[in-house]
Design a protein around this motif. Structure first.
Motif, PDB file in Angstrom:
ATOM      1  N   GLU A  63       0.839  -1.200   0.000  1.00 28.62           N
ATOM      2  CA  GLU A  63       0.000   0.000   0.000  1.00 28.62           C
ATOM      3  C   GLU A  63       0.874   1.250   0.000  1.00 28.62           C
ATOM      4  N   TYR A  64       0.440   2.232  -0.791  1.00 25.72           N
ATOM      5  CA  TYR A  64       1.197   3.479  -0.948  1.00 25.72           C
ATOM      6  C   TYR A  64       0.315   4.663  -0.593  1.00 25.72           C
ATOM      7  N   ARG A  65       0.908   5.662   0.008  1.00 24.46           N
ATOM      8  CA  ARG A  65       0.227   6.917   0.311  1.00 24.46           C
ATOM      9  C   ARG A  65       1.154   8.047  -0.112  1.00 24.46           C
ATOM     10  N   GLY A  66       0.634   8.961  -0.940  1.00 25.00           N
ATOM     11  CA  GLY A  66       1.465  10.038  -1.457  1.00 25.00           C
ATOM     12  C   GLY A  66       2.653   9.517  -2.243  1.00 25.00           C
ATOM     13  N   GLY A  67       2.470   8.357  -2.893  1.00 22.21           N
ATOM     14  CA  GLY A  67       3.542   7.760  -3.692  1.00 22.21           C
ATOM     15  C   GLY A  67       4.608   7.043  -2.885  1.00 22.21           C
ATOM     16  N   MET A  68       4.430   6.969  -1.555  1.00 18.12           N
ATOM     17  CA  MET A  68       5.424   6.334  -0.687  1.00 18.12           C
ATOM     18  C   MET A  68       4.844   5.075  -0.056  1.00 18.12           C
ATOM     19  N   GLY A 122      -4.170   7.458  -2.012  1.00 20.35           N
ATOM     20  CA  GLY A 122      -3.135   6.433  -2.134  1.00 20.35           C
ATOM     21  C   GLY A 122      -3.594   5.295  -3.019  1.00 20.35           C
ATOM     22  N   SER A 123      -2.805   4.246  -3.029  1.00 24.02           N
ATOM     23  CA  SER A 123      -3.118   3.094  -3.871  1.00 24.02           C
ATOM     24  C   SER A 123      -2.572   1.830  -3.227  1.00 24.02           C
ATOM     25  N   SER A 124      -3.121   0.703  -3.629  1.00 25.14           N
ATOM     26  CA  SER A 124      -2.622  -0.594  -3.190  1.00 25.14           C
ATOM     27  C   SER A 124      -2.471  -1.486  -4.409  1.00 25.14           C
TER      28      SER A 124
END
Length: 334
Positions: A10-15, A325-327
């Motif tokens: 999982e990513y938040r703000g590309g991190m 974000g994304s997963s």
């Protein structure tokens, strides 16, 4: 140490923010492991994924004709429901038909898990009920069987109670795993919960989808009836927006999740049983993992795949609905 596979990142703000490790097992119609990630024999607690199997003894013994049950009432026995209006109506119908007393259920009193149903109840001055507990359908089914069979309804949650011994035997039969090797603990709702290899849970689900693999014909017919009811009334098994309900809208799939990250489903035409465990106990990743398993298996029902993408496509939203974000699925089935 057991080898775990990375299932989801999982990513938040590309991190990178979170990594969810776990295990996946896929078996064929003979119970042979065909695909895996991590340890396919890792021991897991079934939690609510066992509910369709826990319903087998009662349905096998004739619960449906004895009480005049309909398929929605059978489906709610397998449910982790959200106490939405249609769930409560069906549960109250079960109470009327069986003559059971709500206060004799072992599960705790609770508020509805569905946010809208809970808010409406509180606005109207209502409070917790045992019927609102997400496992109440399972408890009603087991108690109804005890009443029909002349077994005591007292202590029906005791592992030594005849109904619990029968449930354990049914699970062992479907899982192709010795009953004496299935370890027991206590589930959140107060009933025994079962610990067995992931491959055995996958085998049990394969047989729910392919009851011709069950030797005893009465057990096979019970499994067929239960799975059919789940597919015909998917809204009873989970609730609005729940992955159980979404998957069961596909009549090729039998599916049920459990607490603490365990999930099991099966494919009728492909004759496969699938089970996985997210080791940190999270449920948010279920849909993404199911979607990726089906993609890697080359699943052909595009409507189901599209519904999964729309509901669990990997976009993370905050409480205001913003995309933050994304997963992504990170495993490859071997």
């Amino acid at each position: 140490m057991t080898r775990e596979a990375v299932l989801v990142k999982e990513y938040r703000g590309g991190m990178l923010e979170c990594i969810h490790n776990g295990h996946i097992c896929i078996v064929d119609e003979h119970g042979t492991i065909k695909k895996q990630a991590g340890d396919p024999r890792f021991r897991v607690f079934t939690r609510s994924a066992a509910k369709p199997i826990q319903a087998i003894p009662g349905i096998r013994a004739g619960l449906i004709p004895y009480y005049g049950l309909n398929e929605a009432e059978v489906a709610i026995m397998t449910a982790s429901h959200r106490a939405q209006h249609h769930h409560v109506e069906t549960l109250e119908s079960l109470l009327r038909k069986t003559g059971l007393q709500e206060q004799r259920l072992v599960c705790a009193s609770a508020l509805p898990l569905d946010r809208e149903a809970r808010s409406r109840l509180l606005r109207e001055g209502g409070g917790p009920r045992k019927l609102y507990h997400n496992c109440s359908g399972k408890h009603l089914g087991i108690q109804a069987y005890c009443k029909m069979a002349g077994m005591t309804q007292d202590h029906y949650n005791d592992p030594a109670h005849p109904v619990q011994r029968e449930i354990l035997a049914a699970l062992a039969n479907l899982a192709d795993y010795p009953a004496e090797d299935i370890r027991l603990a206590t589930d959140g709702c107060g009933l025994p919960v079962f610990n067995l290899p992931l491959s055995s849970l996958a085998t049990a689900y394969m047989k729910l989808a392919c009851p011709d693999r069950i030797e005893d014909q009465q057990t096979a017919e019970a499994a067929r009836s239960i799975a059919s009811a789940m597919n015909k009334h998917p809204e009873m098994v989970g609730g609005s927006g729940r992955i159980d309900t979404l998957l069961l809208e596909d009549d090729n799939i039998v599916a049920k999740g459990g607490f603490k990250g365990v999930y099991a489903f099966s494919l009728r035409k492909e004759r496969l049983g699938i089970a996985f465990k997210i080791m940190d106990g999270s449920e948010e990743e279920w849909g993404l993992i199911v979607l990726e398993i089906l993609r890697q298996l080359g699943y052909q029902n595009s409507d189901t795949l599209q519904r999964l993408r729309e509901a669990f496509g990997g976009i993370i939203h905050n409480d205001e609905g913003w995309e933050v974000g994304s997963s992504e699925a990170a495993f490859v089935l071997e």
